[in-house]
Design a protein around this motif. Structure first.
Motif, mmCIF file in Angstrom:
data_model
loop_
_atom_site.group_PDB
_atom_site.id
_atom_site.type_symbol
_atom_site.label_atom_id
_atom_site.label_comp_id
_atom_site.label_asym_id
_atom_site.label_seq_id
_atom_site.Cartn_x
_atom_site.Cartn_y
_atom_site.Cartn_z
ATOM 1 N N ASP A 65 0.857 -1.187 0.000
ATOM 2 C CA ASP A 65 0.000 0.000 0.000
ATOM 3 C C ASP A 65 0.890 1.232 0.000
ATOM 4 O O ASP A 65 1.836 1.309 0.784
ATOM 5 C CB ASP A 65 -0.882 0.054 1.248
ATOM 6 C CG ASP A 65 -1.869 -1.097 1.333
ATOM 7 O OD1 ASP A 65 -2.174 -1.702 0.290
ATOM 8 O OD2 ASP A 65 -2.344 -1.384 2.447
ATOM 9 N N LYS A 103 -12.402 4.185 -0.274
ATOM 10 C CA LYS A 103 -12.166 3.140 0.713
ATOM 11 C C LYS A 103 -11.669 3.831 1.978
ATOM 12 O O LYS A 103 -10.633 4.492 1.951
ATOM 13 C CB LYS A 103 -11.131 2.125 0.212
ATOM 14 C CG LYS A 103 -10.877 1.009 1.191
ATOM 15 C CD LYS A 103 -9.925 -0.021 0.643
ATOM 16 C CE LYS A 103 -9.735 -1.105 1.682
ATOM 17 N NZ LYS A 103 -8.797 -2.116 1.248
ATOM 18 N N ASP A 104 -12.405 3.682 3.064
ATOM 19 C CA ASP A 104 -12.043 4.321 4.336
ATOM 20 C C ASP A 104 -11.869 5.826 4.185
ATOM 21 O O ASP A 104 -10.990 6.426 4.797
ATOM 22 C CB ASP A 104 -10.764 3.696 4.920
ATOM 23 C CG ASP A 104 -10.900 2.206 5.182
ATOM 24 O OD1 ASP A 104 -12.020 1.771 5.532
ATOM 25 O OD2 ASP A 104 -9.901 1.485 5.041
ATOM 26 N N GLY A 105 -12.674 6.443 3.337
ATOM 27 C CA GLY A 105 -12.619 7.894 3.176
ATOM 28 C C GLY A 105 -11.509 8.410 2.282
ATOM 29 O O GLY A 105 -11.337 9.614 2.138
ATOM 30 N N THR A 108 -8.749 5.134 -3.539
ATOM 31 C CA THR A 108 -7.713 4.103 -3.665
ATOM 32 C C THR A 108 -7.853 3.400 -5.000
ATOM 33 O O THR A 108 -8.961 3.080 -5.428
ATOM 34 C CB THR A 108 -7.857 3.069 -2.524
ATOM 35 O OG1 THR A 108 -7.776 3.743 -1.273
ATOM 36 C CG2 THR A 108 -6.760 2.013 -2.590
#
Length: 125
Positions: A65, A103-105, A108
């Motif tokens: 990541d 994704k999670d704010g 991505t």
């Protein structure tokens, strides 16, 4: 020893100027959009500086990541099936192209096409 201390002080003092120069460079890459203008689920091309890297643990499925910042915001890329990619390191200038989804704010992209840009350090080597 004195040379090392002098070099560390010089490098520490120039980080902000280098970061600004890097951000100006990535803003000149043709065909890129600022991170703040990314639209979810639309294929886009961004350029920025790698600001963070996280590798999956050895027991997990391989995954790398990265967080990329361009001065207007941050986006992430996940490279599935890989724990490292040669040349991708904090401070590297990179262009990413892919479909960025929320994704999670954070927007991505999974397995985006990437291009590492030449930096001052690369040209000195």
């Amino acid at each position: 020893m004195l040379d090392l201390i002098t070099r560390l002080v010089r490098d520490f003092g120039s980080r902000d100027a280098e970061a600004r120069a890097d951000l100006r460079l990535v803003s000149q890459v043709p065909g890129v959009v600022p991170v703040e203008d990314l639209e979810a689920r639309k294929t886009s091309r961004i350029a920025g500086v790698v600001s963070a890297i996280t590798q999956s643990c050895s027991g997990d499925s391989p995954r790398l990541d990265i967080t990329v910042a361009d001065g207007t915001g941050e986006a992430r890329a996940q490279f599935l099936g890989r724990r490292e990619i040669s040349g991708i390191r904090p401070g590297a200038l990179i262009v990413l192209e892919g479909r960025f989804c929320g994704k999670d704010g954070v927007l991505t992209a999974h397995n985006p096409v990437y291009e590492l840009l030449q930096t001052r350090d690369d040209s000195d080597a």
